[in-house]
Design a protein around this motif. Sequence first.
Motif, mmCIF file in Angstrom:
data_model
loop_
_atom_site.group_PDB
_atom_site.id
_atom_site.type_symbol
_atom_site.label_atom_id
_atom_site.label_comp_id
_atom_site.label_asym_id
_atom_site.label_seq_id
_atom_site.Cartn_x
_atom_site.Cartn_y
_atom_site.Cartn_z
ATOM 1 N N VAL A 241 -7.701 -25.329 -2.365
ATOM 2 C CA VAL A 241 -6.722 -24.766 -1.441
ATOM 3 C C VAL A 241 -7.007 -23.275 -1.364
ATOM 4 O O VAL A 241 -6.911 -22.564 -2.372
ATOM 5 N N ILE A 242 -7.385 -22.798 -0.182
ATOM 6 C CA ILE A 242 -7.785 -21.395 -0.031
ATOM 7 C C ILE A 242 -6.720 -20.667 0.778
ATOM 8 O O ILE A 242 -6.251 -21.154 1.819
ATOM 9 N N VAL A 243 -6.324 -19.505 0.282
ATOM 10 C CA VAL A 243 -5.247 -18.723 0.893
ATOM 11 C C VAL A 243 -5.725 -17.293 1.103
ATOM 12 O O VAL A 243 -6.279 -16.679 0.178
ATOM 13 N N CYS A 244 -5.527 -16.757 2.287
ATOM 14 C CA CYS A 244 -5.874 -15.363 2.575
ATOM 15 C C CYS A 244 -4.642 -14.639 3.106
ATOM 16 O O CYS A 244 -3.984 -15.135 4.027
ATOM 17 N N MET A 245 -4.328 -13.483 2.522
ATOM 18 C CA MET A 245 -3.274 -12.629 3.060
ATOM 19 C C MET A 245 -3.944 -11.504 3.834
ATOM 20 O O MET A 245 -4.768 -10.769 3.285
ATOM 21 N N VAL A 246 -3.578 -11.383 5.101
ATOM 22 C CA VAL A 246 -4.180 -10.385 5.986
ATOM 23 C C VAL A 246 -3.102 -9.408 6.417
ATOM 24 O O VAL A 246 -2.063 -9.813 6.949
ATOM 25 N N ASN A 247 -3.342 -8.119 6.175
ATOM 26 C CA ASN A 247 -2.431 -7.080 6.635
ATOM 27 C C ASN A 247 -2.964 -6.500 7.938
ATOM 28 O O ASN A 247 -4.174 -6.334 8.096
ATOM 29 N N GLN A 248 -2.093 -6.190 8.870
ATOM 30 C CA GLN A 248 -2.561 -5.727 10.175
ATOM 31 C C GLN A 248 -3.120 -4.311 10.128
ATOM 32 O O GLN A 248 -3.806 -3.887 11.073
ATOM 33 N N ASN A 249 -2.870 -3.578 9.022
ATOM 34 C CA ASN A 249 -3.345 -2.195 8.939
ATOM 35 C C ASN A 249 -4.480 -2.019 7.934
ATOM 36 O O ASN A 249 -5.601 -1.694 8.301
ATOM 37 N N SER A 250 -4.188 -2.221 6.649
ATOM 38 C CA SER A 250 -5.188 -1.971 5.610
ATOM 39 C C SER A 250 -4.783 -2.648 4.320
ATOM 40 O O SER A 250 -3.638 -3.113 4.177
ATOM 41 N N LEU A 251 -5.696 -2.696 3.363
ATOM 42 C CA LEU A 251 -5.381 -3.246 2.043
ATOM 43 C C LEU A 251 -4.277 -2.447 1.369
ATOM 44 O O LEU A 251 -3.415 -3.009 0.684
ATOM 45 N N LEU A 252 -4.294 -1.128 1.570
ATOM 46 C CA LEU A 252 -3.297 -0.278 0.932
ATOM 47 C C LEU A 252 -1.886 -0.627 1.391
ATOM 48 O O LEU A 252 -0.922 -0.454 0.635
ATOM 49 N N SER A 253 -1.759 -1.145 2.613
ATOM 50 C CA SER A 253 -0.437 -1.461 3.159
ATOM 51 C C SER A 253 0.129 -2.775 2.630
ATOM 52 O O SER A 253 1.269 -3.119 2.924
ATOM 53 N N ILE A 254 -0.687 -3.527 1.878
ATOM 54 C CA ILE A 254 -0.183 -4.756 1.252
ATOM 55 C C ILE A 254 0.674 -4.380 0.047
ATOM 56 O O ILE A 254 0.214 -3.674 -0.852
ATOM 57 N N SER A 255 1.908 -4.820 0.036
ATOM 58 C CA SER A 255 2.790 -4.534 -1.099
ATOM 59 C C SER A 255 2.432 -5.442 -2.276
ATOM 60 O O SER A 255 2.346 -6.667 -2.100
ATOM 61 N N PRO A 256 2.232 -4.888 -3.468
ATOM 62 C CA PRO A 256 1.945 -5.747 -4.626
ATOM 63 C C PRO A 256 3.089 -6.701 -4.933
ATOM 64 O O PRO A 256 2.865 -7.816 -5.404
ATOM 65 N N ASP A 257 4.326 -6.272 -4.647
ATOM 66 C CA ASP A 257 5.483 -7.144 -4.895
ATOM 67 C C ASP A 257 5.447 -8.360 -3.976
ATOM 68 O O ASP A 257 5.712 -9.489 -4.406
ATOM 69 N N ILE A 258 5.113 -8.135 -2.698
ATOM 70 C CA ILE A 258 5.058 -9.241 -1.741
ATOM 71 C C ILE A 258 3.924 -10.195 -2.107
ATOM 72 O O ILE A 258 4.087 -11.419 -2.097
ATOM 73 N N ALA A 259 2.749 -9.634 -2.440
ATOM 74 C CA ALA A 259 1.599 -10.479 -2.796
ATOM 75 C C ALA A 259 1.923 -11.347 -4.011
ATOM 76 O O ALA A 259 1.620 -12.545 -4.033
ATOM 77 N N ALA A 260 2.555 -10.744 -5.022
ATOM 78 C CA ALA A 260 2.897 -11.499 -6.239
ATOM 79 C C ALA A 260 3.929 -12.582 -5.935
ATOM 80 O O ALA A 260 3.837 -13.707 -6.437
ATOM 81 N N SER A 261 4.911 -12.269 -5.089
ATOM 82 C CA SER A 261 5.929 -13.261 -4.732
ATOM 83 C C SER A 261 5.317 -14.417 -3.952
ATOM 84 O O SER A 261 5.674 -15.579 -4.162
ATOM 85 N N VAL A 262 4.384 -14.107 -3.048
ATOM 86 C CA VAL A 262 3.702 -15.152 -2.282
ATOM 87 C C VAL A 262 2.916 -16.058 -3.218
ATOM 88 O O VAL A 262 2.968 -17.289 -3.113
ATOM 89 N N GLN A 263 2.193 -15.462 -4.164
ATOM 90 C CA GLN A 263 1.407 -16.269 -5.120
ATOM 91 C C GLN A 263 2.317 -17.153 -5.955
ATOM 92 O O GLN A 263 2.020 -18.346 -6.163
ATOM 93 N N GLU A 264 3.427 -16.605 -6.426
ATOM 94 C CA GLU A 264 4.345 -17.397 -7.240
ATOM 95 C C GLU A 264 4.929 -18.563 -6.432
ATOM 96 O O GLU A 264 5.064 -19.678 -6.945
ATOM 97 N N CYS A 265 5.270 -18.294 -5.187
ATOM 98 C CA CYS A 265 5.819 -19.346 -4.324
ATOM 99 C C CYS A 265 4.773 -20.420 -4.053
ATOM 100 O O CYS A 265 5.061 -21.622 -4.145
ATOM 101 N N LEU A 266 3.537 -20.012 -3.734
ATOM 102 C CA LEU A 266 2.456 -20.968 -3.488
ATOM 103 C C LEU A 266 2.191 -21.818 -4.728
ATOM 104 O O LEU A 266 1.997 -23.033 -4.630
ATOM 105 N N THR A 267 2.179 -21.168 -5.884
ATOM 106 C CA THR A 267 1.907 -21.890 -7.127
ATOM 107 C C THR A 267 3.000 -22.914 -7.409
ATOM 108 O O THR A 267 2.717 -24.055 -7.786
ATOM 109 N N ARG A 268 4.264 -22.508 -7.200
ATOM 110 C CA ARG A 268 5.370 -23.463 -7.382
ATOM 111 C C ARG A 268 5.233 -24.639 -6.419
ATOM 112 O O ARG A 268 5.445 -25.788 -6.792
#
Length: 636
Positions: free
Chosen positions: A315-342
């Motif tokens: 299962v492959i998952v990519c998070m794409v931000n419309q601006n840059s890598l820096l604009s990705i919030s670490p909190d959002i990325a971690a929450s997405v991973q936790e939700c996907l894992t659950r």
Amino acid sequence: DDIVTMKENFTRDIIDMFSKHENSNHIFLDTVYFITGIDENDSEIQRMTDQVVTFAMKQSSWGQRRPMQWVPLELQLSNMRTKNISIVTREDLRSVNMLNDDLALNESQLEQFLLVQHSLGKLMYYNLPGLDKHIIVHPPALVNILRSFVTDEMFFPADQCLKSILQTMTMTGKIYKKDLFKLWQQDPVHRYMPDNTIKEFVIQLLTHLDILIIPKGAEQSSSFSDVYIVPCTIKATRPSDFYLVDSMDERIICLRYTLARHSIPTALAYKIIGTAINSWPLKYELQKPCLYHKASVLNVSEDNELRIWIEDNRVIVCMVNQNSLLSISPDIAASVQECLTRNIESSLLFHCKSFGRKITPTKVADLYTIEVGIPCGSEFCFILSEDALKIDNWKCGKGRQHDTRYLRYWVFDKTQKMCVPGCEGLTSNELEIEPSDKHLVRLGGQIGIKLFEEFFISLGMNKKQWESIEYTYAGHSSEGIMSMALTQWRKTKLSKLGMPTLKDLTHALRAVNLDSHLICQVFRENTTLFEIEDINLQAIPSDQHLKELSNQIGNCPLQLGIELGLSFTDVDQSLFSFPKDLSGLVEDILKKWKKNSKVKTIHSLMLALERVNAGGIRYLHDLSKKLADAHHANIT
């Protein structure tokens, strides 16, 4: 003699095909029968029957002791099946049970009976709210109900109206409840569900099983659960640009779940995709949902999207931000991973239990591995998530060096509110980035009004400019005034052909003895509300709801507008149109958000309100409950 030869050849072919299959120990390769369909006395039928009995006697449930008190009710259930009764209410079963006098089961015994019978596959019963009032006493009935809409085109009904419903569903992945009910009026299906109460139960059950998905982000002017997404019927292939990582390599981080098996069964793949769609709204392009065969594109927030697809056992998952890598919030990325894992763990648990495999929730993590990755040319390079935490970079198989800085966002510790000791802040390249509207608003909210004038002058502005901004936006909150001042600084620097950067803001913070790590905080998110799983919060509020909400919100229209994804220009226009009408100003901003946003749900609105401490969250929460109660009342 011909049959013997045919058996030998067929068995040899089967062994060649499946002897190395991962489940070969479950496949009986020598039980081959060639049956003459026109001879009712064919001896092969008896041999096959004997073999089936032999298999049944080898099952783990064979020979297990059962309470004698269960026998009368088991016979009554068997009698129901004989009379073509497939689905009954629990109340009806309770009445039948009471006919057994001294052998009648009490309530707890009846519950245990139903759970055991369910585990043996003799009936279907879920002791969950909304599902525990009906029992499917003949499980094949559910298969036949599913066949009414989960089927191949060659089996579509001759009726043109019904055929059109199924053709539309195959193309769009959507089906309306009223159309499901039309399909279920066909005689082969209607006999299983003679009334609407049973139909509603079946819909709730199929929703629980992630066969039907209630789409997120539906308008509240209509009943948002009257349309469903059916992932397992989608035949659309992924578009050619689905994997175009070259154009996203500076904006994308990836996850890969690899299951400890050679492939992901189709049913499990659909459930994984279904649970993802249950978590985030589908992205739409040209008014069509980005839902494909074993793949989808989802909107996590206004700036971030998820691309999910399944290949072999991955299962492959990519998070794409419309601006840059820096604009990705670490909190959002971690929450997405936790939700996907659950979601994946719950899907695996459900799949194992469905096939009689006993596994504890604590052991399900042994069934897969998690890797984090980054684009490398036209492909991706991955590294185990636990390894990424230990190193700053690694060399991939192509000999290229990859940084793990942003990949660690997937496993970020959200409990840390401030930067940890040793945080080096942003890199030199990151500091050269122009701050966004959100960056300026969030930074302004962290600097006290007393220190702000000195900070503003440290950015190269002057006292007269500060006083002008204070006068222009008098009556607005201090956070709003500071945000507009930072916007004016950015405009001024751009007008002089300069480039406003995060580095400028960092130097100004240090000049007034403020912590330069305040810059790090503008990328953080509070994920307390983000992780609330409530389908009722995923609806789009009506204009009337927005009007009522505008009276609940405090003096923070500018910050709220920016957090909702509007530009400073959009907000400034609203400020000009409603100079002395706060509720009208807020309502205008909310309507602009609803018109232009990718994610316009009650939930996303609550997130923005929480960020600016605006109030109104309780109103929206109560609203979602009222909408849910109204929907349940309509069903009843």
